[in-house]
Scaffold this active site. Structure first.
Site, PDB file in Angstrom:
ATOM      1  N   ASN A  10       0.813  -1.178  -0.026  1.00  0.00           N
ATOM      2  CA  ASN A  10       0.062   0.234   0.064  1.00  0.00           C
ATOM      3  C   ASN A  10       0.922   1.356   0.082  1.00  0.00           C
ATOM      4  O   ASN A  10       0.454   2.359   0.186  1.00  0.00           O
ATOM      5  CB  ASN A  10      -0.824   0.151   1.263  1.00  0.00           C
ATOM      6  N   ASP A  21      -3.820  -2.484   0.221  1.00  0.00           N
ATOM      7  CA  ASP A  21      -3.625  -2.476   1.692  1.00  0.00           C
ATOM      8  C   ASP A  21      -4.153  -4.019   1.853  1.00  0.00           C
ATOM      9  O   ASP A  21      -5.322  -4.040   2.052  1.00  0.00           O
ATOM     10  CB  ASP A  21      -4.329  -1.509   2.411  1.00  0.00           C
ATOM     11  N   VAL A  22      -3.359  -4.957   2.452  1.00  0.00           N
ATOM     12  CA  VAL A  22      -3.765  -6.089   2.854  1.00  0.00           C
ATOM     13  C   VAL A  22      -4.960  -6.405   4.053  1.00  0.00           C
ATOM     14  O   VAL A  22      -5.174  -7.215   4.442  1.00  0.00           O
ATOM     15  CB  VAL A  22      -2.565  -7.220   3.090  1.00  0.00           C
ATOM     16  N   GLY A  61      -6.615 -16.921   4.843  1.00  0.00           N
ATOM     17  CA  GLY A  61      -7.844 -17.327   4.092  1.00  0.00           C
ATOM     18  C   GLY A  61      -7.444 -17.332   2.669  1.00  0.00           C
ATOM     19  O   GLY A  61      -7.989 -18.353   2.001  1.00  0.00           O
ATOM     20  N   ALA A  95       6.402 -12.928   8.357  1.00  0.00           N
ATOM     21  CA  ALA A  95       7.478 -12.229   8.940  1.00  0.00           C
ATOM     22  C   ALA A  95       7.115 -11.865  10.361  1.00  0.00           C
ATOM     23  O   ALA A  95       6.485 -10.907  10.454  1.00  0.00           O
ATOM     24  CB  ALA A  95       7.971 -10.959   8.237  1.00  0.00           C
ATOM     25  N   TYR A  99       3.234  -2.603  17.903  1.00  0.00           N
ATOM     26  CA  TYR A  99       3.989  -3.541  17.312  1.00  0.00           C
ATOM     27  C   TYR A  99       4.192  -5.040  17.683  1.00  0.00           C
ATOM     28  O   TYR A  99       3.951  -6.006  17.118  1.00  0.00           O
ATOM     29  CB  TYR A  99       5.343  -3.070  16.895  1.00  0.00           C
ATOM     30  N   LYS A 114       2.493  -8.539  16.226  1.00  0.00           N
ATOM     31  CA  LYS A 114       3.345  -9.754  15.563  1.00  0.00           C
ATOM     32  C   LYS A 114       3.156 -10.962  16.463  1.00  0.00           C
ATOM     33  O   LYS A 114       3.170 -12.210  15.839  1.00  0.00           O
ATOM     34  CB  LYS A 114       5.086  -9.475  15.595  1.00  0.00           C
ATOM     35  N   TYR A 119      -4.410 -21.930  12.181  1.00  0.00           N
ATOM     36  CA  TYR A 119      -4.632 -22.016  11.033  1.00  0.00           C
ATOM     37  C   TYR A 119      -3.753 -23.564  10.619  1.00  0.00           C
ATOM     38  O   TYR A 119      -4.464 -24.478  10.060  1.00  0.00           O
ATOM     39  CB  TYR A 119      -4.617 -21.034   9.839  1.00  0.00           C
ATOM     40  N   ARG A 174      15.354   3.277  12.884  1.00  0.00           N
ATOM     41  CA  ARG A 174      16.102   2.208  13.501  1.00  0.00           C
ATOM     42  C   ARG A 174      17.711   2.628  13.549  1.00  0.00           C
ATOM     43  O   ARG A 174      18.178   3.638  12.756  1.00  0.00           O
ATOM     44  CB  ARG A 174      16.060   1.064  12.342  1.00  0.00           C
TER      45      ARG A 174
END
Length: 329
Positions: free
Chosen positions: A35, A59-60, A105, A117, A148, A152, A162, A189
């Site tokens: 995105n 955008d997932v 899905g 990741a 964050y 994760k 799943y 970072r």
């Protein structure tokens, strides 16, 4: 023989773009998705001319549709630096929850293997060093980094659900500090922050007393580890990183020597919940994947510094990403 097809989310980002390169090199048909909230099309523009590469601006966190068959999915869509996820916390949580649900899905409907990741941040501020995969972590879910860390951790839990309930083929990589070309200079970072400060003639900022540690893995080594994990038979999390640990103070000194800057090191207050130690136990990666890092830090840092020096001067300016305000909903 027909090419295998792989979907890579977060494809215009630092790691995603290197993964696109690797799978193009391995003669896959690569479907890139991003995105562009933190990614940059310049990272993958060299691939657009290829007939076995395609890009979806998407955008997932919203429904994901990919026509045709799909053999593999790599889910690397997520803000990954403190500056990013502190400015877009809700989007960070959504991509780790709604995003992974959508992709699981999709993987199930396509009978595709999915690798996610994850991150060393699932260990939080660890009470053991080095961190093995069996360590459950020391995470503050309501602290500033929780958006964050917990995204994760949830992503891992959803993926394993799943795998166990639906029998879906899944893989989980826990990524430790990684560096190399295509990092954003101003993403917060530590390595690009130090080099950016050196290139701008600013003092290098160390937080706390600089005794906290990190372990830096060059990007090519990381990509090789991910590649081997994807094609392994192991579904539990695997640490991929370089166990060569260094304090932030010593690392700042290395950057000063590398860049030749005359600036000094200054100390600022340690951020809330900042991990004091970060070093991977890579026993599993060695035994299961026959993998360990090959590029030493001096070699990797020189390549990375040469890349940053080649950027246009405007890239050195600290500025907010153009899409942050749009997506912080």
């Amino acid at each position: 023989m027909e090419r295998k097809r792989i979907l890579i989310t977060g494809a215009a980002g630092f790691l995603g773009s290197h993964l696109c390169d690797r799978f193009i090199k391995e003669d896959f048909h690569v479907i890139a998705m991003d995105n562009l909230i933190t990614g940059d099309l310049q990272n993958i523009e060299h691939l657009f001319k290829l007939e076995n590469f395609e890009f979806y601006h998407h955008d997932v966190s919203k429904f994901v549709y990919v026509p045709g068959n799909l053999d593999y999915i790599l889910h690397f869509a997520s803000p990954a630096s403190p500056i990013d996820y502190l400015k877009i916390p809700i989007q960070t949580l959504k991509v780790g929850s709604l995003g992974i649900h959508n992709l699981l899905g999709l993987a199930r409907s396509k009978n595709a293997r999915l690798l996610i990741a994850s991150t060393s941040e699932v260990y939080g501020d660890p009470t053991v060093n080095p961190q093995p995969e069996e360590y459950w972590g020391n995470v503050n879910p309501v602290g500033p980094r929780g958006v964050y860390d917990e995204a994760k951790r949830f992503q891992e839990a959803m993926t394993m659900a799943y795998h166990t309930f639906h029998g879906l083929e899944t893989r989980i990589v826990r990524i430790f500090n990684t560096y190399g070309p295509r990092m954003r200079l101003n993403d917060g970072r530590v390595l690009p922050a130090f080099i950016g400060q050196a290139l701008r003639g600013e003092d290098l900022t160390v937080f706390g007393d600089g005794s906290q540690t990190r372990s830096f893995c060059y990007v090519d080594d990381l990509i090789e580890g991910i590649y081997r994990l994807l094609f392994s038979d192991y579904a539990q999390p695997v640490n991929i990183g370089n166990p060569d640990e260094i304090t932030m103070l010593d690392f700042a000194e290395e950057i000063i020597k590398l860049t030749g800057t005359t600036q000094k090191i200054i100390c600022k207050e340690l951020p809330t919940d900042d991990p004091k130690q970060r070093r991977p136990d890579i026993t599993k990666a060695r035994e299961l994947l026959n993998w360990q890092p090959k590029v030493d830090r001096a070699e990797g840092l020189k390549i990375t510094y040469d890349y940053f020096k080649s950027l246009p001067k405007e890239a050195l300016v600290n500025k907010e990403h153009k899409n942050f305000k749009t997506y912080n909903k």
